[in-house]
Enzyme design. Structure first.
Site, PDB file in Angstrom:
ATOM      1  N   TYR A 117       0.815  -1.213   0.000  1.00 52.11           N
ATOM      2  CA  TYR A 117       0.000   0.000   0.000  1.00 52.11           C
ATOM      3  C   TYR A 117       0.848   1.264   0.000  1.00 52.11           C
ATOM      4  CZ  TYR A 117      -4.019  -2.936   0.718  1.00 52.11           C
ATOM      5  OH  TYR A 117      -4.987  -3.881   0.552  1.00 52.11           O
ATOM      6  N   LYS A 169       3.773 -14.642   4.753  1.00 53.19           N
ATOM      7  CA  LYS A 169       4.105 -15.515   3.621  1.00 53.19           C
ATOM      8  C   LYS A 169       5.635 -15.533   3.513  1.00 53.19           C
ATOM      9  CE  LYS A 169       2.724 -17.969   0.019  1.00 53.19           C
ATOM     10  NZ  LYS A 169       1.913 -19.197   0.091  1.00 53.19           N
ATOM     11  N   ASP A 208      -2.189 -18.271   3.277  1.00 54.46           N
ATOM     12  CA  ASP A 208      -3.146 -19.099   2.532  1.00 54.46           C
ATOM     13  C   ASP A 208      -3.729 -20.186   3.432  1.00 54.46           C
ATOM     14  OD1 ASP A 208      -0.479 -19.802   2.484  1.00 54.46           O
ATOM     15  OD2 ASP A 208      -0.527 -20.804   0.546  1.00 54.46           O
ATOM     16  N   ASP A 222      -6.052  -6.631   4.959  1.00 52.37           N
ATOM     17  CA  ASP A 222      -7.198  -6.173   4.168  1.00 52.37           C
ATOM     18  C   ASP A 222      -8.021  -7.372   3.689  1.00 52.37           C
ATOM     19  OD1 ASP A 222      -8.881  -4.617   2.682  1.00 52.37           O
ATOM     20  OD2 ASP A 222      -7.370  -3.898   1.272  1.00 52.37           O
TER      21      ASP A 222
END
Ligand code: NAD
Length: 338
Positions: free
Chosen positions: A124, A171, A204, A228
């Site tokens: 972002y 991740k 995930d 988000d």
């Protein structure tokens, strides 16, 4: 006492839900001097700016805002007002409680999650460029400073609100440096809080685990982008975006807004659910130590939702935004004086 608060109605369903919330707070007797400011398309039309100076000056004065959603054009046009506001005011923590509500039937009754999302960096940062035609680079910025700051926020909040577990989501198996730095920063804060259970999940995998068994999680701590995405996923566990509130918090400033966006598919139809913004306003009242008014409104909201006769279409009903708001106002008026 009269509170001075900046009000940003936003666009799409924003003006419909902010009007509803302002009405409920008024009926509950909370004395507020609203300073209404525009952002996004509505201010572009008025002043040529999507995030005008007057708005930032207003929040610099009031230190507090209640904000409706603001549309961000997709793939072109002005940069996100929401991201710009969070960066300009250093609202580094995005706090989103995801709780089951009485009368809102879902497969996961009793869900009580708290999302803590880093709010200032990651993808972002908006740093993108065309390397050569056909190749774009988008830069993901992760710093030790911002990761440590959000980790302190999450653990301090967990201690103050007696939450048992913090789960960091990442991740780092793929983004070994960026998400690795986020994890290292969080781990060093976790070590200083041995009373809070700390664990980590890959983003995930956690999505699958959340939709199968959200009860195994408590506080979720995430960098900006995963925060988000996982927020909307979690909203789906408790009845949808119409019922999940939020707060953007900095050292001295707080902007309260729902998780949802401007919902262009239902804007102007008078059917938006104001619950998410109303619950954001309740977080604001708690922040202002107006706890008696907050409790009265919370009880009224829960009674209306439990009764089920005045629900908006997103919750399976046929009530309009104003039917639902009227029902809450009647309950507030009928409540015994605090
Ligand atoms: P959205 O959250 O606006 O809508 C997603 C779905 O949820 C839609 O079907 C919508 O009708 C429904 N929904 C959302 N809020 C609801 C409510 N209060 N009552 C009933 N139904 C509701 O997401 P989107 O369509 O992906 O985004 C629309 C715009 O909003 C985009 O421009 C996006 O950038 C912007 N946005 C702004 C904010 C913000 O201002 N903080 C947050 C998210 C998205």
């Amino acid at each position: 006492m009269t509170h001075e608060i900046t009000l940003i109605p936003g666009d799409g369903i924003g003006p419909e839900v902010t009007e509803a919330v302002v009405r409920v707070l008024h009926v509950a007797g909370v004395r507020i001097d609203w300073d209404t400011q525009h952002a996004g398309v509505t201010s572009l039309e008025r002043s040529g700016e999507s995030l005008p100076r007057e708005l930032l000056d207003s929040i610099a004065r009031t230190h507090l805002a209640l904000k409706g959603p603001v549309t961000t054009p997709i793939g072109q046009g002005f940069t996100s007002v929401n991201v710009g506001l969070r960066k300009a005011l250093t609202l580094f923590a995005n706090l989103r409680p995801v709780r089951s509500l009485p009368g809102v039937v879902t497969p996961f009754p009793g869900t009580d999650l708290l999302i803590v999302r880093e709010n200032t960096e990651d993808l972002y940062a908006g740093l993108e460029h065309v390397v050569v035609p056909g190749v774009v680079e988008s830069l993901k910025i992760i710093t030790k400073e911002a990761s440590t700051r959000i980790a302190h926020f999450a653990f301090d909040y967990a201690v103050r609100h007696r939450r048992a577990r913090v789960t960091a989501i990442h991740k780092a198996n793929i983004m070994k440096l960026g998400d690795g730095l986020f994890l290292d920063s969080v781990r060093s804060v976790a070590r200083a809080h041995p009373a809070i259970v700390y664990d980590e999940r890959i983003v995930d995998a956690v999505c699958m685990q959340l939709v199968m068994n959200p009860g195994r999680f408590d506080v979720l701590l995430l960098p900006n982008l995963y925060g988000d995405i996982v927020s909307d996923l979690c909203a789906g566990l408790v009845g949808g975006l119409g019922v999940v509130p939020g707060a953007n918090l900095g050292e001295h400033t707080a902007v309260f807004e729902a998780v949802h966006g401007s919902a262009p598919d239902i804007a102007g139809q008078g059917v938006a659910n104001p619950t998410a913004l109303l619950m954001s306003a309740l977080m604001m009242l708690d922040h202002l130590e107006e706890s008696a008014a907050a409790a009265t409104i919370r009880d009224a909201l829960e009674r209306v939702l439990s009764r089920g006769t005045d629900r908006t279409p997103d919750l399976g009903g046929t009530a309009t935004t104003s039917d639902f708001t009227d029902a809450i106002c009647r309950e507030v008026e009928a409540a015994p004086a605090a």
